[in-house]
Design an enzyme around this catalytic site. Structure first.
Site, short mmCIF file in Angstrom:
data_model
loop_
_atom_site.label_atom_id
_atom_site.label_comp_id
_atom_site.label_asym_id
_atom_site.label_seq_id
_atom_site.Cartn_x
_atom_site.Cartn_y
_atom_site.Cartn_z
N GLU A 263 0.83 -1.21 0.00
CA GLU A 263 0.00 0.00 0.00
C GLU A 263 0.87 1.27 0.00
O GLU A 263 0.75 2.14 0.87
CB GLU A 263 -0.96 0.00 1.19
CG GLU A 263 -2.02 -1.08 1.11
CD GLU A 263 -3.04 -1.02 2.21
OE1 GLU A 263 -4.15 -1.55 2.03
OE2 GLU A 263 -2.75 -0.44 3.28
N GLU B 239 -6.52 -7.36 -1.23
CA GLU B 239 -7.09 -7.30 0.12
C GLU B 239 -8.54 -6.83 0.05
O GLU B 239 -8.87 -5.90 -0.69
CB GLU B 239 -6.34 -6.31 1.01
CG GLU B 239 -4.97 -6.70 1.46
CD GLU B 239 -4.38 -5.67 2.43
OE1 GLU B 239 -5.16 -4.92 3.07
OE2 GLU B 239 -3.14 -5.59 2.52
#
Length: 695
Positions: free
Chosen positions: A163, A320
């Site tokens: 991320e 995710e």
């Protein structure tokens, strides 16, 4: 391509490595658990149908406990164990969060806020994207990881960091200042060019030396707007360059292993220009979490759709999402029965060839211990794990979908990062403008009408779309204005909105009246904006809804914005006027015929309901219509993926009630029930997939 990852998985559902399959798995953090749990994890993974996991995402401190000390033994054991269980590994480079020994020895790697505050260790992602010291240590770790696991049979892909930019996209340190100046030199070449672009004649800001230029740190008033916009561009580029640095090492040492990193196409995560990053990796990956609100699943669909647009319509990887509640919202509500499957399959509908969760086993300690997982605190004897196992079986049934591209819709919604960044800066007509919300409202309105749309970037081939919706297209360089004009004149139909076409790529206003670069194409001129206060609304003539109890139609309501429109071209038709407000009686929505197409302008925020009233008129003459039976439009979302010989119809029940679809032909792959009359019946929140021959 994600197909490279799929080909490296240990085996397909029938044992054939060449068989198509979808990826199913999670982030796996075995270092949080004693070794005795690892074998049970693999057993449960096999039971659930898991075939790939991401490992070592936050393991730097475990892998390298001291500057010259390495501990790969535990990770070797995990890799071997997963491979023996037939589970592939998307191996992270472990660089997401530096270990305490590194930040203690080198506090100069820590980010600095605009106010000059140091971002200290104690959470995650506490590093400067432009720090040469951080990069030296991080890339050393990447090289060690790549050399050690280059030939490991479990390795199916590399996962760069994690991320990127989630917490450290904007760093205002001295390292960032130096890198920002280098970036500006490359962009502008000379100080004269920079001074022109930044409009430094205003407020005595003219620069006479590159060393005088800083990031837009805390200032006495509004920082220079072009400086702010360029710093956003630079910050995205700085992280992109870091991504490239890790990727290049991985490609050099392991040239046959695909490389990805997980984007965060969701909500207000806007600091990273993902369309610009997409070509730097072998396949696009995304993290997404359902956001609370009335458009929660519309937002999920929108984000998955946009991820597909960023990926160029090619399959991508859902890295995710959550099985149930997250831990970071003010109130973290558990998902209802059926939501886990519907959320997952919505991503597949929009092009995901992988469905993965954060995380495999719910943590017993740490900041995310209340974040749901595939194996919750309650263990395998739980509704969540049973739903996970059912999803695994569903994904096996959908194996033929793997590799299918998303079938292009006939409506495109343009999503532009420069416009997102610039339209929401300070010292504007309204601080309440929300770029993403306006785009989402159009998407929700199209869903309500049962019309498929693609969320695309300005890099897409616009000619593929009969109707192009470009909400709040604030930044319009001259080249884009010409392209939109060509698109319309050759038969395309453009719709844009308030605060569009106003500035160029340097955030300079196009003079002569708004909407600036689009003024002639739209055939209108605006002298002043009319932003509305939070409590103010306006009513529009021409878009009345269903009759109320007194027999009168309900007028459409505008919020946020109005414009003082003057029509300047006889080919313009006014589709709606303001009934109330400062501009009562003036045009609110216009449409100009131009060449073989048309260009329409919507000067207020109508919200999903108002836009659903407007869209049928805008669709006239475009050849766009719903592919769903009239009785289910708005209740069912249709998305199509296709291969050379098949179309896969994903039919998503958007309601909490049973829905029947009459007249549907094809072979059901999963979901739904066929009634005696042949209608396909969907349970509340259910997703069905039907295969049809390619036309």
């Amino acid at each position: 391509m994600i197909s490279t990852l799929l080909s490296r998985l240990p085996h397909g559902s029938d044992g054939d490595p060449a068989s198509p399959r979808l990826v199913f798995g999670a982030d796996y953090n075995p270092e949080q658990w004693p070794r005795g749990v690892w074998g049970e994890d693999v057993r449960l993974m096999r039971q659930a149908g898991v075939n790939a996991v991401s490992v070592a995402i936050f393991s730097w401190a475990r892998i390298q406990p001291a500057p010259d000390q390495w501990d790969f033994g535990w990770l070797d054991e995990v890799m071997d164990l997963l491979h023996a269980g037939g589970i592939g590994v998307d191996l992270a480079t472990a660089t997401a969060s530096p270990p305490p020994w590194l930040t203690t020895a080198h506090p100069e790697i820590l980010p600095v806020t605009a106010a000059g505050e140091t971002v200290w260790p104690g959470a995650r992602q506490h590093w400067r994207p432009t720090s040469p010291v951080f990069r030296e240590h991080a890339l050393r770790l990447v090289a060690e990881m790549a050399r050690r696991y280059a030939d490991h049979p479990a390795l199916v892909a590399w996962h760069v960091s994690n991320e990127l930019g989630c917490h450290n996209i904007y760093d205002y340190s001295d390292d960032a200042a130096r890198a920002f100046r280098d970036w500006l030199r490359a962009r502008y070449g000379t100080l004269d060019a920079l001074n022109h672009a930044w409009g430094t004649a205003f407020w005595s800001q003219r620069y006479s030396d590159w060393a005088q230029i800083l990031p837009p740190r805390l200032a006495a008033s509004h920082p220079n707007p072009t400086q702010q916009l360029d710093f956003k561009r630079f910050s995205s580029d700085a992280l992109k360059e870091y991504l490239r640095a890790e990727r290049d090492i991985l490609r050099e040492i392991t040239p046959g292993v695909p490389v990805t990193t997980n984007f965060m196409v969701m909500g207000e995560t806007k600091g990273m220009n993902y369309p610009d990053w997409a070509d730097e990796i072998d396949f696009v990956s995304n993290d997404h979490y359902v956001l609370p609100g009335p458009q929660d699943r519309d937002e999920l669909s929108f984000s998955a759709n946009l991820t597909s647009g960023i990926a160029g319509g090619r399959p991508w990887f859902l890295m995710e999402h959550s099985t149930s509640a997250v831990n970071w919202q003010p109130i973290n509500v558990a998902k209802r029965p059926g939501d886990l499957a519907r959320d997952s399959l919505l991503h597949v509908a929009h092009g995901a060839d992988a469905v993965c969760f954060f995380q495999w086993r719910q943590s017993a300690a740490g900041a995310e211990k209340y974040h749901s997982a595939m194996v919750p605190h309650a263990g395998a004897d739980s509704d969540v794990f049973r739903a996970v196992t059912e999803l695994g079986a569903t994904l096996q049934a959908l194996a033929p979908v793997a590799g299918a591209e998303r079938e292009r819709a006939r409506v495109g919604i343009v999503y532009d990062w420069d416009s997102w960044w610039a339209s929401e800066q300070d010292s504007h007509p309204s601080s309440r403008l929300n770029y993403r919300q306006e785009a989402l409202d159009w998407y929700s309105a199209l869903l309500a009408l049962g019309i498929r749309a693609d969320v695309i970037t300005t890099r897409a081939d616009l000619d593929e779309y009969r109707l192009l919706i470009a909400p709040v297209l604030h930044v319009v360089p001259q080249a884009l204005a010409k392209e939109l004009t060509r698109y319309v004149e050759t038969g395309g139909h453009l719709v844009t909105t308030y605060f569009s076409g106003v500035v160029d790529e340097n955030d300079h206003v196009w003079l002569g009246g708004y909407p600036g670069a689009l003024r002639e194409l739209l055939g209108i001129r605006i002298e002043e904006f009319g932003p509305l206060l939070a409590e103010d609304t306006v009513e529009l003539d021409g878009l009345d809804g269903p009759n109320g109890a007194n027999g009168a139609g309900t007028p459409a309501t505008g919020t946020l914005w109005t414009d003082q429109i003057t029509v300047t071209d006889p080919e313009v038709r006014t589709l709606a006027h303001y009934r109330t407000g400062t501009y009562a009686g003036r045009p609110a929505i216009t449409r100009r015929a131009a060449g073989q197409g048309s260009a329409a302008y919507v000067s207020t925020r109508l919200g999903p309901d108002g836009l659903a009233r407007l869209l049928p008129g805008l669709l006239e003459g475009t050849g766009v219509h719903s592919e769903l039976p009239a009785e289910v439009r708005g209740r069912v979302e249709l998305t199509v993926r296709r291969t050379a010989d098949a179309r896969y119809l994903f039919l998503v029940n958007r309601t909490d009630e049973q829905v029947s679809l009459p007249g549907l032909t094809g072979e059901p792959l999963t979901g739904g029930a066929t009634a005696a009359d042949g209608a396909l019946t969907l349970r509340p929140r259910e997703v069905a997939v039907v295969r049809q021959p390619a036309s």
